[in-house]
Scaffold this active site. Structure first.
Site, PDB file in Angstrom:
ATOM      1  N   HIS A   1      -3.247  16.657  -0.530  1.00  0.00           N
ATOM      2  CA  HIS A   1      -2.098  15.927   0.003  1.00  0.00           C
ATOM      3  C   HIS A   1      -1.770  16.474   1.394  1.00  0.00           C
ATOM      4  O   HIS A   1      -0.833  17.246   1.582  1.00  0.00           O
ATOM      5  CB  HIS A   1      -0.913  16.100  -0.949  1.00  0.00           C
ATOM      6  CG  HIS A   1       0.190  15.104  -0.751  1.00  0.00           C
ATOM      7  ND1 HIS A   1       0.963  14.649  -1.794  1.00  0.00           N
ATOM      8  CD2 HIS A   1       0.658  14.491   0.352  1.00  0.00           C
ATOM      9  CE1 HIS A   1       1.863  13.794  -1.338  1.00  0.00           C
ATOM     10  NE2 HIS A   1       1.701  13.690  -0.033  1.00  0.00           N
TER      11      HIS A   1
ATOM     12  N   ASN B   1      -4.306  11.825  -1.514  1.00  0.00           N
ATOM     13  CA  ASN B   1      -3.129  10.996  -1.326  1.00  0.00           C
ATOM     14  C   ASN B   1      -3.155  10.329   0.050  1.00  0.00           C
ATOM     15  O   ASN B   1      -3.227  11.008   1.070  1.00  0.00           O
ATOM     16  CB  ASN B   1      -1.857  11.847  -1.439  1.00  0.00           C
ATOM     17  CG  ASN B   1      -0.599  11.008  -1.331  1.00  0.00           C
ATOM     18  OD1 ASN B   1      -0.204  10.335  -2.276  1.00  0.00           O
ATOM     19  ND2 ASN B   1       0.045  11.031  -0.172  1.00  0.00           N
ATOM     20  N   GLU B   2      -3.149   9.001   0.064  1.00  0.00           N
ATOM     21  CA  GLU B   2      -3.025   8.201   1.284  1.00  0.00           C
ATOM     22  C   GLU B   2      -3.990   8.608   2.406  1.00  0.00           C
ATOM     23  O   GLU B   2      -3.574   8.966   3.514  1.00  0.00           O
ATOM     24  CB  GLU B   2      -1.584   8.269   1.807  1.00  0.00           C
ATOM     25  CG  GLU B   2      -0.550   7.752   0.817  1.00  0.00           C
ATOM     26  CD  GLU B   2       0.872   7.868   1.322  1.00  0.00           C
ATOM     27  OE1 GLU B   2       1.715   7.077   0.896  1.00  0.00           O
ATOM     28  OE2 GLU B   2       1.140   8.770   2.166  1.00  0.00           O
TER      29      GLU B   2
ATOM     30  N   TYR C   1       6.731   1.090  -0.632  1.00  0.00           N
ATOM     31  CA  TYR C   1       8.138   1.209  -0.269  1.00  0.00           C
ATOM     32  C   TYR C   1       8.698  -0.057   0.369  1.00  0.00           C
ATOM     33  O   TYR C   1       9.861  -0.379   0.181  1.00  0.00           O
ATOM     34  CB  TYR C   1       8.343   2.360   0.723  1.00  0.00           C
ATOM     35  CG  TYR C   1       8.104   3.729   0.147  1.00  0.00           C
ATOM     36  CD1 TYR C   1       9.152   4.455  -0.418  1.00  0.00           C
ATOM     37  CD2 TYR C   1       6.845   4.311   0.172  1.00  0.00           C
ATOM     38  CE1 TYR C   1       8.951   5.727  -0.945  1.00  0.00           C
ATOM     39  CE2 TYR C   1       6.625   5.576  -0.359  1.00  0.00           C
ATOM     40  CZ  TYR C   1       7.679   6.280  -0.915  1.00  0.00           C
ATOM     41  OH  TYR C   1       7.462   7.532  -1.451  1.00  0.00           O
TER      42      TYR C   1
ATOM     43  N   TRP D   1      10.118   8.024  -6.241  1.00  0.00           N
ATOM     44  CA  TRP D   1      10.168   9.083  -5.240  1.00  0.00           C
ATOM     45  C   TRP D   1      11.608   9.197  -4.787  1.00  0.00           C
ATOM     46  O   TRP D   1      12.155   8.238  -4.262  1.00  0.00           O
ATOM     47  CB  TRP D   1       9.262   8.753  -4.045  1.00  0.00           C
ATOM     48  CG  TRP D   1       9.194   9.879  -3.067  1.00  0.00           C
ATOM     49  CD1 TRP D   1      10.062  10.125  -2.039  1.00  0.00           C
ATOM     50  CD2 TRP D   1       8.225  10.934  -3.034  1.00  0.00           C
ATOM     51  NE1 TRP D   1       9.703  11.256  -1.361  1.00  0.00           N
ATOM     52  CE2 TRP D   1       8.570  11.777  -1.961  1.00  0.00           C
ATOM     53  CE3 TRP D   1       7.111  11.247  -3.804  1.00  0.00           C
ATOM     54  CZ2 TRP D   1       7.844  12.915  -1.638  1.00  0.00           C
ATOM     55  CZ3 TRP D   1       6.389  12.373  -3.483  1.00  0.00           C
ATOM     56  CH2 TRP D   1       6.752  13.191  -2.414  1.00  0.00           C
TER      57      TRP D   1
ATOM     58  N   GLU E   1      10.710  15.854   4.047  1.00  0.00           N
ATOM     59  CA  GLU E   1      10.000  14.591   4.230  1.00  0.00           C
ATOM     60  C   GLU E   1       9.168  14.569   5.513  1.00  0.00           C
ATOM     61  O   GLU E   1       9.445  13.838   6.458  1.00  0.00           O
ATOM     62  CB  GLU E   1      11.000  13.431   4.213  1.00  0.00           C
ATOM     63  CG  GLU E   1      11.673  13.205   2.873  1.00  0.00           C
ATOM     64  CD  GLU E   1      10.707  12.711   1.806  1.00  0.00           C
ATOM     65  OE1 GLU E   1       9.664  12.134   2.170  1.00  0.00           O
ATOM     66  OE2 GLU E   1      10.992  12.915   0.616  1.00  0.00           O
ATOM     67  N   TRP E   2       8.124  15.407   5.531  1.00  0.00           N
ATOM     68  CA  TRP E   2       7.170  15.414   6.631  1.00  0.00           C
ATOM     69  C   TRP E   2       7.868  15.428   7.987  1.00  0.00           C
ATOM     70  O   TRP E   2       8.680  16.277   8.276  1.00  0.00           O
ATOM     71  CB  TRP E   2       6.198  14.230   6.503  1.00  0.00           C
ATOM     72  CG  TRP E   2       5.419  14.288   5.225  1.00  0.00           C
ATOM     73  CD1 TRP E   2       5.513  13.440   4.171  1.00  0.00           C
ATOM     74  CD2 TRP E   2       4.443  15.266   4.838  1.00  0.00           C
ATOM     75  NE1 TRP E   2       4.660  13.827   3.150  1.00  0.00           N
ATOM     76  CE2 TRP E   2       3.996  14.927   3.535  1.00  0.00           C
ATOM     77  CE3 TRP E   2       3.917  16.398   5.464  1.00  0.00           C
ATOM     78  CZ2 TRP E   2       3.048  15.684   2.859  1.00  0.00           C
ATOM     79  CZ3 TRP E   2       2.958  17.153   4.786  1.00  0.00           C
ATOM     80  CH2 TRP E   2       2.538  16.777   3.500  1.00  0.00           C
TER      81      TRP E   2
ATOM     82  N   GLU F   1       4.387   6.022  -6.022  1.00  0.00           N
ATOM     83  CA  GLU F   1       5.601   6.324  -5.248  1.00  0.00           C
ATOM     84  C   GLU F   1       6.356   5.031  -4.989  1.00  0.00           C
ATOM     85  O   GLU F   1       5.763   4.011  -4.655  1.00  0.00           O
ATOM     86  CB  GLU F   1       5.282   6.979  -3.896  1.00  0.00           C
ATOM     87  CG  GLU F   1       4.808   8.414  -3.955  1.00  0.00           C
ATOM     88  CD  GLU F   1       4.544   8.993  -2.578  1.00  0.00           C
ATOM     89  OE1 GLU F   1       5.157   8.506  -1.588  1.00  0.00           O
ATOM     90  OE2 GLU F   1       3.731   9.911  -2.470  1.00  0.00           O
TER      91      GLU F   1
ATOM     92  N   ARG G   1       4.577  14.003 -11.159  1.00  0.00           N
ATOM     93  CA  ARG G   1       3.447  14.030 -10.235  1.00  0.00           C
ATOM     94  C   ARG G   1       3.690  15.093  -9.173  1.00  0.00           C
ATOM     95  O   ARG G   1       4.736  15.127  -8.535  1.00  0.00           O
ATOM     96  CB  ARG G   1       3.278  12.657  -9.567  1.00  0.00           C
ATOM     97  CG  ARG G   1       2.157  12.630  -8.541  1.00  0.00           C
ATOM     98  CD  ARG G   1       1.918  11.257  -7.954  1.00  0.00           C
ATOM     99  NE  ARG G   1       1.037  11.374  -6.805  1.00  0.00           N
ATOM    100  CZ  ARG G   1       1.329  10.932  -5.582  1.00  0.00           C
ATOM    101  NH1 ARG G   1       2.470  10.318  -5.348  1.00  0.00           N
ATOM    102  NH2 ARG G   1       0.481  11.093  -4.590  1.00  0.00           N
TER     103      ARG G   1
ATOM    104  N   PHE H   1      15.483  11.104  -0.328  1.00  0.00           N
ATOM    105  CA  PHE H   1      14.983  10.144  -1.305  1.00  0.00           C
ATOM    106  C   PHE H   1      15.396  10.502  -2.730  1.00  0.00           C
ATOM    107  O   PHE H   1      15.190   9.726  -3.653  1.00  0.00           O
ATOM    108  CB  PHE H   1      13.444  10.098  -1.268  1.00  0.00           C
ATOM    109  CG  PHE H   1      12.851   9.293  -0.150  1.00  0.00           C
ATOM    110  CD1 PHE H   1      12.504   7.963  -0.343  1.00  0.00           C
ATOM    111  CD2 PHE H   1      12.608   9.865   1.087  1.00  0.00           C
ATOM    112  CE1 PHE H   1      11.936   7.216   0.678  1.00  0.00           C
ATOM    113  CE2 PHE H   1      12.025   9.127   2.115  1.00  0.00           C
ATOM    114  CZ  PHE H   1      11.700   7.795   1.906  1.00  0.00           C
TER     115      PHE H   1
ATOM    116  N   ASN I   1       1.393   3.700  -3.434  1.00  0.00           N
ATOM    117  CA  ASN I   1       2.648   4.197  -2.873  1.00  0.00           C
ATOM    118  C   ASN I   1       3.278   3.055  -2.092  1.00  0.00           C
ATOM    119  O   ASN I   1       2.866   2.756  -0.970  1.00  0.00           O
ATOM    120  CB  ASN I   1       2.409   5.393  -1.953  1.00  0.00           C
ATOM    121  CG  ASN I   1       1.942   6.620  -2.700  1.00  0.00           C
ATOM    122  OD1 ASN I   1       1.922   6.652  -3.929  1.00  0.00           O
ATOM    123  ND2 ASN I   1       1.559   7.649  -1.964  1.00  0.00           N
TER     124      ASN I   1
END
Length: 431
Positions: free
Chosen positions: A63, A108-109, A251, A372, A379-380, A323, A18, A388, A249
């Site tokens: 995204h 995405n999100e 976690y 993920w 990571e942002w 994710e 992905r 990860f 997604n």
């Protein structure tokens, strides 16, 4: 470098990958400029080499990032014109890649984007107001609602375009991905049970209810009132059943505390937050082991809980876990062998997959699972501070080193060609 990464994926036995399209790489000026042919060639090369290795491309159209010109001209997602911009992007992607890409995610999100870009101001364009943050401009109680409405309509229009003009010839499917924490009541009180229900409606339901049922959840309509825009009859019609699958997604899990009848901090005791405070501890005891990301805990049962909730609420619409992964801190004093000896990551994936398999045995139509992430990535807001990846990446040389989790994942794929359900596809991984 990415060609070598595809070789590495193939060596692990990965069946799908992905990745996301960069809007600015394809259309640097949106509808105001030409399609960037170099960008199209770049993604064509990725897609073709994935397919050459027997790896299915699973593509996210939007995204977070977008061309600066669209922010300058429109104020991006605060303006309905962004819907047409997104349709143009989606159409460009369908025309350029749809003969080979059979799985599309529109956005995405979107809820997380609306929250961080227009409520807390952590993402560009960094708009917010007190008590959520101290930005130059913005309204944290209203702008996230407007941005979400425009993103949802953009999704619905793009999905309609795909279903009517591209899917019949290309034969693919299209969905949307939600940021899905599971929320459990902090106490056994009815108020906290209702708070957990509201929290799920304001997270999952805000995106999925319009995309499947054609309208916002009752909880949003009740608490957001006149700030929540209405869908017209025509909009409800094309929004309803606009997705072929749900991307999750997931976690972690947290507790939900009611704020309508108890004391909460200023940022939680508001309609935009459903009058729910999200906490990670009960009586001083964490809900699970804390990971490298603040507020993210290891709670494997949450995977089964969220999948079953979605199965029941959305009539067992096909799902992909798009994710799921474990974050570890990148401490400077750690040596490479300590960073690659990631036993906790293996334990995390093993336990979450076990609960996912349980939900599938109970009838959930889960079509695939993406870990993920394939590599340690940027990571942002966390940048390179957390990792990860199944592979360690040296930031100076960019050399990839497989972690224990990569070897474990390879063996897992060999020994589990599908999750125990006749409708389930093979297991995938994501970068």
């Amino acid at each position: 470098m990415f060609l070598r990464d595809i070789e590495l994926m193939h060596s692990l036995g990965i069946q799908a990958y992905r990745f996301s399209i960069s809007w600015a790489r394809i259309l640097p000026r949106g509808r105001f400029g030409e399609v960037n042919r170099a960008g199209i060639m770049f993604y064509n090369k990725i897609i073709e080499n994935l397919i050459l290795k027997g790896i299915v491309p699973f593509v996210t159209i939007h995204h977070v990032d977008l061309p600066q010109e669209l922010e300058d001209r429109y104020g991006s997602w605060l303006n309905p014109e962004m819907q047409e911009e997104f349709i143009y992007l989606a159409k460009t992607c369908f025309k350029s890649f749809g003969d080979r890409v059979k799985y599309w995610i529109t956005i995405n999100e979107p809820k997380l984007v609306a929250e961080h870009a227009y409520q807390t101001g952590l993402f560009p364009p960094s708009r917010c107001s007190e008590p959520f943050g101290n930005c130059l401009d913005g309204n944290s109680d209203v702008e996230p609602i407007i941005a979400m409405h425009n993103m949802l309509l953009a999704h619905g229009k793009a999905a309609k375009l795909y279903h009517e003009y591209f899917q019949p010839q290309q034969g693919g499917s299209i969905g949307i991905t939600v940021h899905g924490y599971m929320y459990e009541p902090l106490t056994d009180s009815e108020l906290d049970h209702q708070a957990a229900k509201r929290a799920m409606a304001f997270s999952l339901g805000w995106t999925l209810d319009p995309s499947i049922f054609g309208d916002y959840p009752e909880e949003l309509q009740k608490y957001l009132g006149t700030n929540l825009p209405n869908f017209s009859i025509d909009e409800k019609n094309f929004m309803k059943d606009s997705i072929d699958f749900i991307g999750i997604n997931h976690y972690s899990t947290s507790y939900a505390k009611d704020c309508t009848n108890s004391s909460c901090s200023a940022t939680w005791n508001r309609a935009i937050k459903a009058f729910v405070e999200i906490v990670g501890e009960r009586d001083g005891v964490p809900i699970g082991e804390l990971t490298g990301v603040e507020g993210s805990y290891v709670v494997p049962r949450g995977m089964e809980e969220i999948v079953n909730l979605i199965k029941i609420r959305y009539n067992n619409k096909p799902m992909f876990v798009t994710e799921n992964g474990y974050s570890s801190l990148d401490l400077q004093e750690q040596r490479v062998n300590e960073l690659t000896d990631d036993v906790k990551r293996i334990e995390y994936h093993s336990k979450y997959l076990a609960y996912l398999a349980k939900s599938i045995r109970e009838g959930a139509d889960v079509r695939g699972y993406f870990a993920w992430s394939f590599l340690d990535s940027y990571e942002w807001l966390k940048g390179y501070k957390v990792r990860f990846g199944l592979h360690y990446v040296d930031r100076q040389t960019l050399i990839r080193t497989p972690k224990l989790s990569a070897r474990w994942y390879k063996n897992f794929l060999i020994n589990n060609t599908h999750l125990a359900h006749k409708k389930t596809s093979t297991l995938y991984t994501v970068s």
